[in-house]
Design a protein around this motif. Structure first.
Motif, PDB file in Angstrom:
ATOM      1  N   GLY A 108      51.631 -17.596  24.291  1.00 59.42           N
ATOM      2  CA  GLY A 108      50.821 -16.759  23.410  1.00 59.42           C
ATOM      3  C   GLY A 108      49.556 -16.286  24.090  1.00 59.42           C
ATOM      4  N   LEU A 109      48.928 -17.163  24.863  1.00 62.57           N
ATOM      5  CA  LEU A 109      47.730 -16.787  25.612  1.00 62.57           C
ATOM      6  C   LEU A 109      48.059 -15.758  26.687  1.00 62.57           C
ATOM      7  N   LYS A 110      49.218 -15.907  27.327  1.00 61.78           N
ATOM      8  CA  LYS A 110      49.622 -14.940  28.350  1.00 61.78           C
ATOM      9  C   LYS A 110      49.779 -13.546  27.750  1.00 61.78           C
ATOM     10  N   ARG A 111      50.325 -13.481  26.532  1.00 58.14           N
ATOM     11  CA  ARG A 111      50.493 -12.169  25.900  1.00 58.14           C
ATOM     12  C   ARG A 111      49.147 -11.504  25.659  1.00 58.14           C
ATOM     13  N   ILE A 112      48.153 -12.297  25.296  1.00 57.52           N
ATOM     14  CA  ILE A 112      46.810 -11.734  25.118  1.00 57.52           C
ATOM     15  C   ILE A 112      46.222 -11.338  26.466  1.00 57.52           C
TER      16      ILE A 112
END
Length: 219
Positions: free
Chosen positions: A191-195
């Motif tokens: 999820g952090l990578k997507r941001i």
């Protein structure tokens, strides 16, 4: 030569001549550069195992200040002696070149963040950079302590202090990470990578409701 540096004390002053490089043994430091108006811009953080002072190699003078974020310890090596050792120890020369390459890469990434990324993308990529640097030294990549203040992070990323605090609260509210003071736990890496890649933006953390008024005050 080991050199202890107390919190908020200077290891290097801007304009000082280059005579030594410093290897960080413990603790952490920040580097600042004065802008055209004399204000200090934070341009980097140094962690254990990293080399401090390389930005002076080109001119022979340190362009900025290096200040301890916490009680730290560095190993100082005369620059001339280090160059001599590199001629006889290829592995040392390779390590020095790798450290210089890493510094150039982080400067490039900082320019990219400041020039093209949204605020939440900057913060997430900053946390990932710290994660990778901790992992490279055998520490946890998902749980670590921020030695720098939120104001330091804001100065580095070109964000206001309030923005950094709000984004951390939003990422925590979304379940992507846990924040306990300066302790960080990256819970949802994907999820952090997507941001960080600009595919999603974090939501605004809900404001705390104010307690109902008490006493005899009227509306």
């Amino acid at each position: 030569h080991r050199r202890p540096v107390k919190r908020d004390h200077y290891l290097i002053h801007a304009g000082a001549p280059l005579d030594r490089l410093y290897f960080v043994n413990s603790g952490s430091l920040k580097s600042t550069l004065p802008d055209a108006e004399g204000r200090l811009q934070l341009v980097g953080f140094s962690l254990p195992g990293e080399i401090v002072g390389m930005s002076a190699i080109g001119t022979g003078l340190h362009p900025g200040n290096t200040i301890a974020l916490e009680d730290s310890s560095c190993c100082s090596v005369h620059y001339v002696d280090l160059i001599g050792l590199c001629q006889h120890i290829p592995a040392l020369q390779h390590h020095l070149h790798g450290a210089m390459s890493g510094k150039i890469r982080r400067n490039y990434e900082l320019m990219l963040m400041l020039g093209s990324m949204h605020a939440d993308e900057r913060l997430v990529n900053f946390l990932f950079d710290l994660s990778h640097r901790h992992a490279a030294r055998g520490y946890s990549a998902s749980q670590f302590r921020l030695s720098m203040t939120r104001q330091d992070i804001g100065s580095y990323l070109g964000l206001k202090l309030e923005t950094v605090s709000r984004l951390l609260a939003s990422l925590s509210h979304d379940g992507l990470l846990e924040v306990d003071g300066r302790e960080i736990n990256l819970k949802d890496i994907e999820g952090l990578k997507r941001i960080g890649e600009g595919l999603k933006h974090c939501t605004r953390a809900p404001r705390k409701k104010k307690a109902p008024a008490t006493g005899t005050e009227r509306d």
